[in-house]
Design an enzyme around this catalytic site. Structure first.
Site, PDB file in Angstrom:
ATOM      1  N   LEU A  68       0.837  -1.200   0.000  1.00  0.00           N
ATOM      2  CA  LEU A  68       0.000   0.000   0.000  1.00  0.00           C
ATOM      3  C   LEU A  68       0.875   1.254   0.000  1.00  0.00           C
ATOM      4  CD1 LEU A  68      -2.676  -1.150   2.623  1.00  0.00           C
ATOM      5  CD2 LEU A  68      -2.713  -1.399   0.139  1.00  0.00           C
ATOM      6  N   PRO A  69       0.272   2.417  -0.279  1.00  0.00           N
ATOM      7  CA  PRO A  69       1.099   3.622  -0.411  1.00  0.00           C
ATOM      8  C   PRO A  69       1.841   4.049   0.858  1.00  0.00           C
ATOM      9  CG  PRO A  69      -1.057   3.959  -1.449  1.00  0.00           C
ATOM     10  CD  PRO A  69      -1.126   2.654  -0.712  1.00  0.00           C
ATOM     11  N   THR A  99       6.304   0.872   2.043  1.00  0.00           N
ATOM     12  CA  THR A  99       7.285   1.689   2.770  1.00  0.00           C
ATOM     13  C   THR A  99       6.510   2.602   3.705  1.00  0.00           C
ATOM     14  OG1 THR A  99       8.764   1.688   0.857  1.00  0.00           O
ATOM     15  CG2 THR A  99       9.176   3.338   2.553  1.00  0.00           C
ATOM     16  N   LYS A 174      15.290   0.960   4.843  1.00  0.00           N
ATOM     17  CA  LYS A 174      14.730   1.433   3.567  1.00  0.00           C
ATOM     18  C   LYS A 174      14.727   2.973   3.507  1.00  0.00           C
ATOM     19  CE  LYS A 174      12.044   1.771  -0.082  1.00  0.00           C
ATOM     20  NZ  LYS A 174      12.571   1.625  -1.403  1.00  0.00           N
ATOM     21  N   LYS A 249       7.294  11.411   0.317  1.00  0.00           N
ATOM     22  CA  LYS A 249       6.809  10.679   1.495  1.00  0.00           C
ATOM     23  C   LYS A 249       7.977  10.024   2.246  1.00  0.00           C
ATOM     24  CE  LYS A 249       5.854   6.489   1.226  1.00  0.00           C
ATOM     25  NZ  LYS A 249       5.466   5.106   0.997  1.00  0.00           N
TER      26      LYS A 249
HETATM   27  P1  NAD Z   1       0.615   2.675  -6.042  1.00  0.00           P
HETATM   28  O1  NAD Z   1      -0.060   3.909  -5.593  1.00  0.00           O
HETATM   29  O2  NAD Z   1       0.851   2.424  -7.492  1.00  0.00           O
HETATM   30  O3  NAD Z   1      -0.186   1.381  -5.481  1.00  0.00           O
HETATM   31  C1  NAD Z   1      -0.832   1.329  -4.250  1.00  0.00           C
HETATM   32  C2  NAD Z   1      -2.111   0.543  -4.446  1.00  0.00           C
HETATM   33  O4  NAD Z   1      -2.739   0.354  -3.180  1.00  0.00           O
HETATM   34  C3  NAD Z   1      -3.128   1.261  -5.340  1.00  0.00           C
HETATM   35  O5  NAD Z   1      -3.502   0.405  -6.403  1.00  0.00           O
HETATM   36  C4  NAD Z   1      -4.289   1.553  -4.396  1.00  0.00           C
HETATM   37  O6  NAD Z   1      -5.560   1.490  -5.027  1.00  0.00           O
HETATM   38  C5  NAD Z   1      -4.145   0.433  -3.377  1.00  0.00           C
HETATM   39  N1  NAD Z   1      -4.786   0.694  -2.102  1.00  0.00           N
HETATM   40  C6  NAD Z   1      -4.703   1.778  -1.308  1.00  0.00           C
HETATM   41  N2  NAD Z   1      -5.428   1.592  -0.186  1.00  0.00           N
HETATM   42  C7  NAD Z   1      -5.979   0.360  -0.274  1.00  0.00           C
HETATM   43  C8  NAD Z   1      -6.820  -0.410   0.573  1.00  0.00           C
HETATM   44  N3  NAD Z   1      -7.256   0.049   1.740  1.00  0.00           N
HETATM   45  N4  NAD Z   1      -7.203  -1.635   0.155  1.00  0.00           N
HETATM   46  C9  NAD Z   1      -6.780  -2.127  -1.030  1.00  0.00           C
HETATM   47  N5  NAD Z   1      -5.974  -1.455  -1.872  1.00  0.00           N
HETATM   48  C10 NAD Z   1      -5.583  -0.224  -1.499  1.00  0.00           C
HETATM   49  O7  NAD Z   1       1.999   2.628  -5.230  1.00  0.00           O
HETATM   50  P2  NAD Z   1       3.280   1.731  -5.584  1.00  0.00           P
HETATM   51  O8  NAD Z   1       4.181   2.491  -6.493  1.00  0.00           O
HETATM   52  O9  NAD Z   1       2.845   0.363  -5.942  1.00  0.00           O
HETATM   53  O10 NAD Z   1       4.009   1.741  -4.159  1.00  0.00           O
HETATM   54  C11 NAD Z   1       3.548   0.921  -3.093  1.00  0.00           C
HETATM   55  C12 NAD Z   1       4.550   1.028  -1.954  1.00  0.00           C
HETATM   56  O11 NAD Z   1       5.836   0.589  -2.408  1.00  0.00           O
HETATM   57  C13 NAD Z   1       4.740   2.448  -1.418  1.00  0.00           C
HETATM   58  O12 NAD Z   1       4.868   2.417  -0.025  1.00  0.00           O
HETATM   59  C14 NAD Z   1       6.043   2.899  -2.088  1.00  0.00           C
HETATM   60  O13 NAD Z   1       6.729   3.876  -1.320  1.00  0.00           O
HETATM   61  C15 NAD Z   1       6.799   1.590  -2.168  1.00  0.00           C
HETATM   62  N6  NAD Z   1       7.800   1.523  -3.245  1.00  0.00           N
HETATM   63  C16 NAD Z   1       7.491   1.965  -4.506  1.00  0.00           C
HETATM   64  C17 NAD Z   1       8.469   1.879  -5.507  1.00  0.00           C
HETATM   65  C18 NAD Z   1       8.181   2.344  -6.921  1.00  0.00           C
HETATM   66  O14 NAD Z   1       9.127   2.410  -7.723  1.00  0.00           O
HETATM   67  N7  NAD Z   1       6.932   2.652  -7.282  1.00  0.00           N
HETATM   68  C19 NAD Z   1       9.723   1.339  -5.219  1.00  0.00           C
HETATM   69  C20 NAD Z   1       9.992   0.858  -3.938  1.00  0.00           C
HETATM   70  C21 NAD Z   1       9.013   0.958  -2.957  1.00  0.00           C
END
Ligand code: NAD
Length: 300
Positions: A68-69, A99, A174, A249
């Site tokens: 999740l975000p 994260t 991280k 964030k």
């Molecule tokens: P994203 O916003 O693409 O995906 C998050 C998903 O969670 C969305 O599809 C959203 O609809 C869903 N969501 C939110 N609340 C929800 C709930 N209550 N129930 C069900 N689904 C729910 O974000 P992301 O890029 O996939 O990143 C996710 C995590 O990974 C974050 O914490 C980010 O910091 C970390 N991260 C991202 C990257 C990257 O390159 N994008 C790299 C490393 C770490």
């Protein structure tokens, strides 16, 4: 746990989607949920079973994975609004890959422990490309026993698995990494911008610095100057990749963590402010290497 545990996967965004896809390809049975129905449908086409709520997804699950975000989403899912920990069967394993703040991770892990549910924080590094290729780095906080239970699944989604320490330690590691990443991305953009202002070709300057003491990942693997490198966000108007708002964030988490311990993080603080400014100017959804545009004083 049986050889192939039933898995609930919650959060199928940029990262969670491809991670779930790798587990499906490896033959695991997944029940998935996301607030965005198109994300659920994409997983269903790969063989997942759709659930219409997180609570429904965890029925019969022996492992729950979330991606999740931010902290608020994770706490809302497990503790507050959805109170998922009350629905997950005791003896199950929860792997949160989001994260989030170390404090949040510890709070959820404590609540899980009180219900006899095993939990690890397992944030990842490696970006969307690593998620798709199954080459992520997992940075785990929690007990060795719980990590070993999770390992076979983590190995299907990643290549490197580190045990940073107890609950929350994965998040601390991280956050430290991403603070450093932001700092060297800004420094790389600044150096390339200065060289270009003096008429140097950014590609040539990148080659020089990559063989000199300024070498770093942002320069060599994820170059922010358009045209220097293929297959990086800079080559496609900073579309995709790791968003500015997600980096902002993480820098906020670093600042919170530094306040807790009175650690001095002057460069992290400057980086947070530059990314905040960049986001306020409308770059929130662009890849974080677009900070070059702020440094260059260019319009988005
Ligand atoms: P994203 O916003 O693409 O995906 C998050 C998903 O969670 C969305 O599809 C959203 O609809 C869903 N969501 C939110 N609340 C929800 C709930 N209550 N129930 C069900 N689904 C729910 O974000 P992301 O890029 O996939 O990143 C996710 C995590 O990974 C974050 O914490 C980010 O910091 C970390 N991260 C991202 C990257 C990257 O390159 N994008 C790299 C490393 C770490």
């Amino acid at each position: 746990m049986s050889q192939a545990p039933r898995i609930a996967f919650i959060g199928l965004g940029h990262m969670g989607g491809p991670m779930a896809a790798n587990l499906l390809r490896a033959g695991y049975a997944l029940t998935v949920f996301d607030l965005v129905s198109s994300a659920v449908e994409a997983a269903v086409t790969l063989g997942a079973k759709a659930a219409d709520s997180a609570a429904a997804a965890v029925i019969d699950a022996q492992v729950v994975i979330s991606m999740l975000p931010a902290s608020a989403h994770v706490e809302s899912l497990y503790l507050e609004e959805t109170a998922l920990l009350e629905r997950i069967a005791p003896g199950s394993l929860v792997i949160d890959c989001s994260t989030i703040s170390p404090d949040s991770a510890r709070r959820v892990a404590r609540a899980a422990r009180a219900r006899d549910i095993a939990m690890i924080d397992a944030p990842v590094s490696g970006g969307t490309a690593g998620a798709a290729a199954g080459t992520l780095t997992f940075i785990v906080g929690g007990s060795t026993e719980h990590l070993e239970r999770a390992r076979p699944l983590l190995e299907k989604m990643g290549k490197n698995i580190f045990h940073a320490g107890d609950s929350g330690a994965g998040q601390v590691a991280k956050i430290c990494n991403n603070m450093l990443l932001a700092i060297h991305m800004i420094g790389t953009a600044e150096a390339l911008s200065l060289g270009a202002a003096h008429g140097l070709d950014p590609k040539v300057l990148s080659e020089i610095m990559a063989k000199s003491s300024g070498r770093n990942w942002s320069l060599e693997v994820y170059n922010p100057w358009p045209g220097v490198m293929e297959n990086v966000p800079a080559g496609r108007n900073y579309d995709g990749g790791f968003g500015v708002d997600l980096m902002l964030k993480d820098l906020g988490l670093a600042m919170e963590a530094s306040l807790e311990t009175r650690a001095s993080t002057p460069m992290g603080s400057v980086a947070r402010n530059l990314y905040a400014l960049h986001s306020r100017q409308g770059a929130g959804r662009l890849d974080f290497s677009s900070i070059l545009r702020l440094i260059e004083g260019r319009a988005l």
